[in-house]
Scaffold this motif. Sequence first.
Motif, PDB file in Angstrom:
ATOM      1  N   LEU A  48      -7.075  -6.147   5.586  1.00 25.88           N
ATOM      2  CA  LEU A  48      -7.284  -6.465   6.839  1.00 25.88           C
ATOM      3  C   LEU A  48      -8.635  -7.353   6.952  1.00 25.88           C
ATOM      4  O   LEU A  48      -8.739  -8.375   7.672  1.00 25.88           O
ATOM      5  CB  LEU A  48      -7.602  -4.962   7.228  1.00 25.88           C
ATOM      6  CG  LEU A  48      -7.847  -5.115   8.936  1.00 25.88           C
ATOM      7  CD1 LEU A  48      -6.806  -5.930   9.751  1.00 25.88           C
ATOM      8  CD2 LEU A  48      -8.267  -3.495   9.414  1.00 25.88           C
ATOM      9  N   PHE A  49      -9.572  -6.984   5.995  1.00 27.89           N
ATOM     10  CA  PHE A  49     -10.612  -7.782   6.025  1.00 27.89           C
ATOM     11  C   PHE A  49     -10.523  -9.359   5.772  1.00 27.89           C
ATOM     12  O   PHE A  49     -10.992 -10.383   6.428  1.00 27.89           O
ATOM     13  CB  PHE A  49     -11.898  -7.167   4.908  1.00 27.89           C
ATOM     14  CG  PHE A  49     -12.867  -8.387   4.668  1.00 27.89           C
ATOM     15  CD1 PHE A  49     -13.921  -8.410   5.419  1.00 27.89           C
ATOM     16  CD2 PHE A  49     -12.810  -9.095   3.388  1.00 27.89           C
ATOM     17  CE1 PHE A  49     -14.952  -9.140   5.344  1.00 27.89           C
ATOM     18  CE2 PHE A  49     -13.944 -10.010   3.306  1.00 27.89           C
ATOM     19  CZ  PHE A  49     -14.868 -10.003   3.943  1.00 27.89           C
ATOM     20  N   CYS A  79       0.737  -1.307   0.141  1.00 26.93           N
ATOM     21  CA  CYS A  79      -0.038   0.013   0.101  1.00 26.93           C
ATOM     22  C   CYS A  79       0.767   1.271   0.098  1.00 26.93           C
ATOM     23  O   CYS A  79       2.012   1.127  -0.251  1.00 26.93           O
ATOM     24  CB  CYS A  79      -1.004   0.059   1.064  1.00 26.93           C
ATOM     25  SG  CYS A  79      -2.160  -1.573   0.944  1.00 26.93           S
ATOM     26  N   GLU A  92      -2.282   7.215   1.409  1.00 29.66           N
ATOM     27  CA  GLU A  92      -3.284   7.019   2.116  1.00 29.66           C
ATOM     28  C   GLU A  92      -3.539   8.134   3.226  1.00 29.66           C
ATOM     29  O   GLU A  92      -4.773   8.373   3.501  1.00 29.66           O
ATOM     30  CB  GLU A  92      -3.358   5.677   2.596  1.00 29.66           C
ATOM     31  CG  GLU A  92      -3.486   4.497   1.828  1.00 29.66           C
ATOM     32  CD  GLU A  92      -3.311   3.110   2.264  1.00 29.66           C
ATOM     33  OE1 GLU A  92      -4.074   2.946   3.122  1.00 29.66           O
ATOM     34  OE2 GLU A  92      -2.247   2.527   1.975  1.00 29.66           O
ATOM     35  N   ARG A 132       0.383  -5.625   5.831  1.00 19.72           N
ATOM     36  CA  ARG A 132       0.140  -4.350   4.676  1.00 19.72           C
ATOM     37  C   ARG A 132       1.486  -3.668   5.109  1.00 19.72           C
ATOM     38  O   ARG A 132       1.886  -3.318   6.135  1.00 19.72           O
ATOM     39  CB  ARG A 132      -1.201  -3.762   5.208  1.00 19.72           C
ATOM     40  CG  ARG A 132      -2.466  -4.795   4.788  1.00 19.72           C
ATOM     41  CD  ARG A 132      -3.503  -4.195   5.798  1.00 19.72           C
ATOM     42  NE  ARG A 132      -3.418  -4.053   6.960  1.00 19.72           N
ATOM     43  CZ  ARG A 132      -4.123  -3.490   7.879  1.00 19.72           C
ATOM     44  NH1 ARG A 132      -4.354  -2.460   7.440  1.00 19.72           N
ATOM     45  NH2 ARG A 132      -3.843  -3.841   9.149  1.00 19.72           N
ATOM     46  N   VAL A 158      -6.240   2.745  -0.254  1.00 19.88           N
ATOM     47  CA  VAL A 158      -7.108   2.390   0.979  1.00 19.88           C
ATOM     48  C   VAL A 158      -8.054   1.287   0.929  1.00 19.88           C
ATOM     49  O   VAL A 158      -8.147   0.344   1.734  1.00 19.88           O
ATOM     50  CB  VAL A 158      -7.852   3.739   1.523  1.00 19.88           C
ATOM     51  CG1 VAL A 158      -8.924   3.577   2.595  1.00 19.88           C
ATOM     52  CG2 VAL A 158      -7.200   4.999   1.709  1.00 19.88           C
ATOM     53  N   ASP A 175      -5.836  -1.882   1.362  1.00 26.17           N
ATOM     54  CA  ASP A 175      -5.407  -1.768   2.695  1.00 26.17           C
ATOM     55  C   ASP A 175      -6.608  -2.511   3.357  1.00 26.17           C
ATOM     56  O   ASP A 175      -6.394  -3.637   4.243  1.00 26.17           O
ATOM     57  CB  ASP A 175      -5.091  -0.425   3.281  1.00 26.17           C
ATOM     58  CG  ASP A 175      -4.262  -0.124   4.478  1.00 26.17           C
ATOM     59  OD1 ASP A 175      -4.501  -1.119   5.435  1.00 26.17           O
ATOM     60  OD2 ASP A 175      -3.576   0.579   4.453  1.00 26.17           O
ATOM     61  N   TYR A 176      -7.855  -2.124   3.271  1.00 25.68           N
ATOM     62  CA  TYR A 176      -8.824  -2.659   4.360  1.00 25.68           C
ATOM     63  C   TYR A 176      -9.325  -3.818   3.697  1.00 25.68           C
ATOM     64  O   TYR A 176      -9.749  -4.798   4.478  1.00 25.68           O
ATOM     65  CB  TYR A 176      -9.815  -1.504   4.116  1.00 25.68           C
ATOM     66  CG  TYR A 176      -9.571  -0.484   5.154  1.00 25.68           C
ATOM     67  CD1 TYR A 176      -9.290  -0.682   6.438  1.00 25.68           C
ATOM     68  CD2 TYR A 176      -9.890   0.855   4.853  1.00 25.68           C
ATOM     69  CE1 TYR A 176      -9.012   0.274   7.213  1.00 25.68           C
ATOM     70  CE2 TYR A 176      -9.417   1.869   5.863  1.00 25.68           C
ATOM     71  CZ  TYR A 176      -9.363   1.557   7.214  1.00 25.68           C
ATOM     72  OH  TYR A 176      -8.962   2.742   7.965  1.00 25.68           O
ATOM     73  N   HIS A 177      -9.199  -3.949   2.395  1.00 24.68           N
ATOM     74  CA  HIS A 177      -9.531  -5.513   1.940  1.00 24.68           C
ATOM     75  C   HIS A 177      -8.669  -6.501   2.545  1.00 24.68           C
ATOM     76  O   HIS A 177      -8.837  -7.685   2.839  1.00 24.68           O
ATOM     77  CB  HIS A 177      -9.422  -5.356   0.371  1.00 24.68           C
ATOM     78  CG  HIS A 177      -9.846  -6.684  -0.203  1.00 24.68           C
ATOM     79  ND1 HIS A 177      -8.885  -7.745  -0.741  1.00 24.68           N
ATOM     80  CD2 HIS A 177     -10.917  -7.583  -0.213  1.00 24.68           C
ATOM     81  CE1 HIS A 177      -9.252  -8.982  -1.055  1.00 24.68           C
ATOM     82  NE2 HIS A 177     -10.842  -8.941  -0.884  1.00 24.68           N
TER      83      HIS A 177
END
Length: 321
Positions: A160-161, A121, A125, A172, A153, A156-158
Amino acid sequence: MPLRKKALITGAGGFVGRYLAEYLSGEEGLEVLGLDLKQPRPGGPWERCDFGECDIMDRERVFSYVESFRPDYVFHLAAQSSVSRSWEDPLSTYHIALVGQCNLCDAVRATGKEAVIHVACSAEEYGTVRAEELPISEDHPLQPASPYALSKVIQDYHALFCHRAFGLRTIRTRTFNLTGPGQSPQFVVSDFARQIAEAEAGKREPVIRVGNLEARRDFSDVRDLVRAYWVLASRGEAGEVYNVCSGKDHSIKEILDMLVSMSRVPIQVEVDPGRLREVDIPVLKGDNGRMLALVGSTPIRPLEETLADVLEWWRAELAGA
Protein backbone atom coordinates in the motif's frame (compact mmCIF):
# COMPACT_ATOMS: atom_id res chain seq x y z
CA MET A 1 0.19 -9.64 -34.25
CA PRO A 2 0.21 -8.05 -30.75
CA LEU A 3 3.00 -8.98 -28.38
CA ARG A 4 2.11 -11.45 -25.64
CA LYS A 5 1.75 -9.98 -22.18
CA LYS A 6 4.42 -11.06 -19.72
CA ALA A 7 3.98 -12.32 -16.16
CA LEU A 8 6.75 -12.81 -13.61
CA ILE A 9 6.06 -15.12 -10.66
CA THR A 10 8.24 -15.19 -7.56
CA GLY A 11 8.08 -18.36 -5.48
CA ALA A 12 7.13 -20.03 -8.75
CA GLY A 13 8.33 -23.48 -7.73
CA GLY A 14 5.92 -23.58 -4.81
CA PHE A 15 2.42 -24.99 -4.61
CA VAL A 16 0.49 -21.93 -5.83
CA GLY A 17 3.27 -20.82 -8.18
CA ARG A 18 3.13 -24.01 -10.25
CA TYR A 19 -0.64 -23.78 -10.68
CA LEU A 20 -0.46 -20.07 -11.46
CA ALA A 21 2.23 -20.60 -14.12
CA GLU A 22 0.12 -23.37 -15.64
CA TYR A 23 -2.98 -21.18 -15.74
CA LEU A 24 -1.35 -17.99 -17.03
CA SER A 25 0.65 -19.70 -19.78
CA GLY A 26 -2.18 -22.03 -20.77
CA GLU A 27 -5.60 -20.47 -20.27
CA GLU A 28 -4.50 -16.85 -20.64
CA GLY A 29 -1.63 -17.31 -23.12
CA LEU A 30 0.87 -15.13 -21.25
CA GLU A 31 4.63 -15.42 -21.49
CA VAL A 32 5.69 -16.54 -18.01
CA LEU A 33 8.98 -16.33 -16.16
CA GLY A 34 9.13 -18.10 -12.82
CA LEU A 35 11.72 -17.34 -10.15
CA ASP A 36 12.59 -19.48 -7.15
CA LEU A 37 15.50 -20.69 -5.06
CA LYS A 38 16.03 -23.86 -7.09
CA GLN A 39 14.81 -25.58 -10.23
CA PRO A 40 11.30 -27.02 -9.81
CA ARG A 41 10.15 -30.52 -10.60
CA PRO A 42 10.18 -31.01 -14.39
CA GLY A 43 6.97 -31.19 -16.38
CA GLY A 44 3.77 -29.23 -16.00
CA PRO A 45 4.11 -25.52 -16.79
CA TRP A 46 7.88 -25.70 -17.03
CA GLU A 47 7.60 -27.38 -20.41
CA ARG A 48 6.58 -23.98 -21.86
CA CYS A 49 7.53 -21.39 -19.22
CA ASP A 50 10.95 -19.92 -18.52
CA PHE A 51 12.45 -20.39 -15.08
CA GLY A 52 15.31 -18.69 -13.27
CA GLU A 53 17.07 -19.56 -10.03
CA CYS A 54 16.86 -16.47 -7.86
CA ASP A 55 16.81 -15.76 -4.14
CA ILE A 56 14.36 -12.91 -3.58
CA MET A 57 16.85 -11.60 -1.01
CA ASP A 58 19.54 -11.19 -3.70
CA ARG A 59 18.84 -7.61 -4.74
CA GLU A 60 21.23 -7.52 -7.70
CA ARG A 61 19.85 -10.74 -9.17
CA VAL A 62 16.22 -9.63 -8.70
CA PHE A 63 16.98 -6.35 -10.49
CA SER A 64 18.67 -8.23 -13.32
CA TYR A 65 15.72 -10.56 -13.96
CA VAL A 66 13.12 -7.81 -13.76
CA GLU A 67 15.07 -5.48 -16.06
CA SER A 68 15.70 -8.15 -18.71
CA PHE A 69 12.17 -9.63 -18.66
CA ARG A 70 10.22 -6.35 -18.15
CA PRO A 71 6.96 -7.94 -17.00
CA ASP A 72 3.48 -6.51 -17.41
CA TYR A 73 2.31 -8.41 -14.33
CA VAL A 74 4.23 -9.49 -11.24
CA PHE A 75 2.80 -12.11 -8.89
CA HIS A 76 4.78 -12.00 -5.66
CA LEU A 77 4.37 -15.34 -3.90
CA ALA A 78 7.87 -15.82 -2.46
CA ALA A 79 7.72 -15.97 1.34
CA GLN A 80 8.20 -18.15 4.38
CA SER A 81 4.73 -19.68 4.20
CA SER A 82 4.43 -21.88 7.29
CA VAL A 83 2.75 -20.58 10.45
CA SER A 84 4.44 -23.20 12.63
CA ARG A 85 7.88 -22.51 11.17
CA SER A 86 7.40 -18.78 11.74
CA TRP A 87 7.29 -19.45 15.50
CA GLU A 88 10.64 -21.25 15.23
CA ASP A 89 12.35 -18.47 13.26
CA PRO A 90 10.35 -15.24 13.35
CA LEU A 91 13.23 -12.96 12.40
CA SER A 92 13.88 -14.78 9.12
CA THR A 93 10.15 -14.74 8.37
CA TYR A 94 10.02 -10.93 8.78
CA HIS A 95 13.27 -10.43 6.89
CA ILE A 96 12.15 -12.37 3.80
CA ALA A 97 8.78 -10.61 3.81
CA LEU A 98 10.07 -7.04 3.89
CA VAL A 99 13.52 -7.15 2.26
CA GLY A 100 12.41 -9.53 -0.49
CA GLN A 101 9.40 -7.37 -1.35
CA CYS A 102 11.46 -4.17 -1.24
CA ASN A 103 13.89 -5.72 -3.73
CA LEU A 104 11.07 -6.66 -6.08
CA CYS A 105 9.14 -3.38 -5.93
CA ASP A 106 12.31 -1.33 -6.28
CA ALA A 107 13.28 -3.38 -9.32
CA VAL A 108 9.90 -2.75 -10.96
CA ARG A 109 10.21 0.98 -10.21
CA ALA A 110 13.66 1.03 -11.80
CA THR A 111 12.30 -0.27 -15.12
CA GLY A 112 9.89 2.65 -15.41
CA LYS A 113 7.27 0.24 -16.72
CA GLU A 114 3.77 0.35 -15.26
CA ALA A 115 3.56 -3.28 -14.25
CA VAL A 116 0.82 -4.54 -11.95
CA ILE A 117 2.30 -6.05 -8.79
CA HIS A 118 0.08 -8.58 -7.06
CA VAL A 119 1.19 -9.18 -3.47
CA ALA A 120 -0.19 -12.39 -1.99
CA CYS A 121 -1.10 -11.71 1.64
CA SER A 122 -3.14 -13.80 4.07
CA ALA A 123 -6.34 -13.91 6.09
CA GLU A 124 -4.12 -14.77 9.06
CA GLU A 125 -3.63 -11.00 9.29
CA TYR A 126 -7.14 -10.63 10.74
CA GLY A 127 -6.37 -12.72 13.81
CA THR A 128 -9.14 -13.69 16.22
CA VAL A 129 -12.53 -12.36 15.16
CA ARG A 130 -15.71 -12.42 17.24
CA ALA A 131 -18.64 -14.47 15.93
CA GLU A 132 -20.76 -11.36 15.42
CA GLU A 133 -18.05 -9.89 13.14
CA LEU A 134 -18.17 -12.78 10.66
CA PRO A 135 -17.78 -12.99 7.75
CA ILE A 136 -14.60 -10.93 7.76
CA SER A 137 -14.52 -7.98 5.37
CA GLU A 138 -11.41 -6.27 4.05
CA ASP A 139 -12.13 -3.33 6.35
CA HIS A 140 -11.78 -5.41 9.51
CA PRO A 141 -8.87 -4.39 11.79
CA LEU A 142 -5.68 -6.43 11.38
CA GLN A 143 -4.74 -8.32 14.55
CA PRO A 144 -1.93 -10.75 13.67
CA ALA A 145 -1.60 -13.68 16.06
CA SER A 146 1.61 -15.30 14.78
CA PRO A 147 4.96 -14.19 13.34
CA TYR A 148 3.75 -15.42 9.94
CA ALA A 149 0.63 -13.25 10.17
CA LEU A 150 2.71 -10.25 11.20
CA SER A 151 5.02 -10.80 8.22
CA LYS A 152 1.99 -10.65 5.94
CA VAL A 153 0.80 -7.42 7.56
CA ILE A 154 4.26 -6.02 6.80
CA GLN A 155 3.93 -7.03 3.14
CA ASP A 156 0.36 -5.75 2.98
CA TYR A 157 1.21 -2.27 4.22
CA HIS A 158 4.45 -2.08 2.27
CA ALA A 159 2.49 -2.73 -0.94
CA LEU A 160 0.00 0.00 0.00
CA PHE A 161 2.87 2.35 0.82
CA CYS A 162 4.48 1.71 -2.58
CA HIS A 163 1.23 2.56 -4.30
CA ARG A 164 0.69 5.79 -2.39
CA ALA A 165 4.32 6.94 -2.29
CA PHE A 166 5.55 5.86 -5.72
CA GLY A 167 2.40 5.22 -7.74
CA LEU A 168 3.11 1.51 -8.17
CA ARG A 169 0.09 -0.46 -9.37
CA THR A 170 -0.05 -2.83 -6.40
CA ILE A 171 -2.95 -5.21 -5.81
CA ARG A 172 -3.15 -6.98 -2.46
CA THR A 173 -5.01 -10.21 -1.77
CA ARG A 174 -5.76 -11.72 1.63
CA THR A 175 -6.16 -15.39 0.89
CA PHE A 176 -7.98 -17.66 3.28
CA ASN A 177 -7.12 -21.37 3.52
CA LEU A 178 -6.38 -23.11 0.26
CA THR A 179 -5.66 -26.65 -0.74
CA GLY A 180 -5.40 -28.93 -3.74
CA PRO A 181 -3.36 -31.78 -5.24
CA GLY A 182 0.36 -31.44 -4.61
CA GLN A 183 0.23 -29.27 -1.49
CA SER A 184 2.91 -29.76 1.15
CA PRO A 185 1.93 -32.03 4.09
CA GLN A 186 2.79 -29.09 6.36
CA PHE A 187 -0.81 -28.04 5.66
CA VAL A 188 -3.76 -29.75 7.26
CA VAL A 189 -5.70 -31.21 4.31
CA SER A 190 -2.60 -32.59 2.63
CA ASP A 191 -1.31 -33.90 5.97
CA PHE A 192 -4.51 -35.85 6.63
CA ALA A 193 -4.64 -37.16 3.06
CA ARG A 194 -1.03 -38.32 3.17
CA GLN A 195 -1.55 -40.18 6.44
CA ILE A 196 -4.60 -41.96 4.98
CA ALA A 197 -2.77 -42.86 1.76
CA GLU A 198 0.21 -44.18 3.75
CA ALA A 199 -2.13 -46.30 5.90
CA GLU A 200 -3.80 -47.69 2.75
CA ALA A 201 -0.37 -48.55 1.31
CA GLY A 202 0.71 -50.28 4.53
CA LYS A 203 3.42 -47.70 5.15
CA ARG A 204 2.06 -46.72 8.58
CA GLU A 205 -0.45 -47.90 11.14
CA PRO A 206 -4.05 -46.88 10.32
CA VAL A 207 -4.05 -44.01 12.81
CA ILE A 208 -4.30 -40.32 11.89
CA ARG A 209 -2.60 -37.97 14.33
CA VAL A 210 -4.28 -34.59 14.51
CA GLY A 211 -4.15 -31.20 16.22
CA ASN A 212 -7.07 -28.90 17.00
CA LEU A 213 -10.17 -30.20 15.19
CA GLU A 214 -12.52 -27.46 16.41
CA ALA A 215 -10.98 -24.62 14.40
CA ARG A 216 -13.12 -23.53 11.45
CA ARG A 217 -11.58 -22.41 8.18
CA ASP A 218 -12.69 -21.07 4.78
CA PHE A 219 -11.13 -23.36 2.14
CA SER A 220 -10.65 -22.71 -1.58
CA ASP A 221 -9.24 -24.98 -4.27
CA VAL A 222 -5.91 -23.75 -5.63
CA ARG A 223 -7.23 -24.24 -9.18
CA ASP A 224 -10.00 -21.73 -8.47
CA LEU A 225 -7.61 -19.47 -6.58
CA VAL A 226 -5.18 -18.90 -9.46
CA ARG A 227 -7.97 -17.76 -11.77
CA ALA A 228 -9.09 -15.31 -9.09
CA TYR A 229 -5.52 -14.02 -8.78
CA TRP A 230 -5.38 -13.35 -12.51
CA VAL A 231 -8.75 -11.60 -12.67
CA LEU A 232 -7.93 -9.41 -9.69
CA ALA A 233 -4.50 -8.51 -11.11
CA SER A 234 -5.88 -7.74 -14.56
CA ARG A 235 -9.11 -5.97 -13.51
CA GLY A 236 -8.60 -4.89 -9.92
CA GLU A 237 -8.12 -1.34 -8.70
CA ALA A 238 -4.53 -0.31 -7.97
CA GLY A 239 -3.95 0.07 -4.24
CA GLU A 240 -6.99 -2.03 -3.36
CA VAL A 241 -7.12 -5.17 -1.23
CA TYR A 242 -9.33 -8.22 -1.89
CA ASN A 243 -10.28 -11.21 0.23
CA VAL A 244 -9.87 -14.43 -1.75
CA CYS A 245 -12.11 -17.07 -0.22
CA SER A 246 -15.21 -19.23 -0.69
CA GLY A 247 -17.33 -17.42 1.88
CA LYS A 248 -18.04 -20.74 3.66
CA ASP A 249 -16.34 -22.20 6.71
CA HIS A 250 -15.84 -25.82 7.76
CA SER A 251 -14.40 -27.27 10.95
CA ILE A 252 -11.18 -29.24 10.64
CA LYS A 253 -13.16 -32.18 12.02
CA GLU A 254 -15.54 -31.95 9.04
CA ILE A 255 -12.55 -32.02 6.69
CA LEU A 256 -11.12 -35.02 8.54
CA ASP A 257 -14.45 -36.88 8.51
CA MET A 258 -14.85 -36.38 4.76
CA LEU A 259 -11.36 -37.68 4.07
CA VAL A 260 -11.74 -40.65 6.42
CA SER A 261 -14.99 -41.58 4.66
CA MET A 262 -12.98 -41.89 1.43
CA SER A 263 -10.37 -44.19 2.99
CA ARG A 264 -10.01 -47.77 1.73
CA VAL A 265 -9.05 -48.99 5.21
CA PRO A 266 -10.54 -48.36 8.68
CA ILE A 267 -8.90 -45.32 10.29
CA GLN A 268 -8.53 -44.30 13.94
CA VAL A 269 -7.90 -40.73 15.09
CA GLU A 270 -5.55 -39.62 17.87
CA VAL A 271 -4.80 -36.09 19.10
CA ASP A 272 -1.09 -35.29 19.03
CA PRO A 273 -0.21 -32.47 21.48
CA GLY A 274 2.79 -31.62 19.29
CA ARG A 275 0.42 -30.58 16.52
CA LEU A 276 -1.39 -27.97 18.64
CA ARG A 277 -0.42 -24.35 17.86
CA GLU A 278 0.64 -21.89 20.54
CA VAL A 279 -2.10 -19.54 19.27
CA ASP A 280 -4.90 -20.92 17.10
CA ILE A 281 -7.61 -18.68 15.65
CA PRO A 282 -11.05 -20.27 16.28
CA VAL A 283 -12.79 -19.18 13.05
CA LEU A 284 -11.69 -17.67 9.75
CA LYS A 285 -14.56 -17.03 7.34
CA GLY A 286 -14.30 -14.37 4.69
CA ASP A 287 -16.59 -11.93 2.96
CA ASN A 288 -15.80 -12.44 -0.74
CA GLY A 289 -18.18 -9.82 -2.15
CA ARG A 290 -15.43 -7.47 -3.33
CA MET A 291 -13.69 -10.33 -5.15
CA LEU A 292 -16.89 -11.68 -6.72
CA ALA A 293 -17.72 -8.24 -8.12
CA LEU A 294 -14.74 -8.75 -10.45
CA VAL A 295 -14.36 -12.52 -10.72
CA GLY A 296 -18.08 -13.26 -11.08
CA SER A 297 -19.98 -16.37 -10.03
CA THR A 298 -17.96 -18.86 -12.07
CA PRO A 299 -18.25 -22.56 -11.14
CA ILE A 300 -16.31 -23.37 -7.98
CA ARG A 301 -15.15 -26.90 -7.24
CA PRO A 302 -17.10 -28.53 -4.39
CA LEU A 303 -14.96 -29.15 -1.31
CA GLU A 304 -15.61 -32.91 -1.48
CA GLU A 305 -14.17 -33.00 -5.01
CA THR A 306 -11.08 -31.09 -3.92
CA LEU A 307 -10.49 -33.43 -0.98
CA ALA A 308 -10.89 -36.50 -3.20
CA ASP A 309 -8.36 -35.06 -5.65
CA VAL A 310 -5.84 -34.41 -2.86
CA LEU A 311 -6.20 -37.98 -1.60
CA GLU A 312 -5.84 -39.41 -5.12
CA TRP A 313 -2.70 -37.33 -5.64
CA TRP A 314 -1.11 -38.80 -2.52
CA ARG A 315 -2.09 -42.32 -3.56
CA ALA A 316 -0.37 -41.77 -6.91
CA GLU A 317 2.70 -40.25 -5.24
CA LEU A 318 3.14 -43.19 -2.91
CA ALA A 319 2.54 -45.71 -5.70
CA GLY A 320 5.32 -44.10 -7.72
CA ALA A 321 7.74 -43.75 -4.81
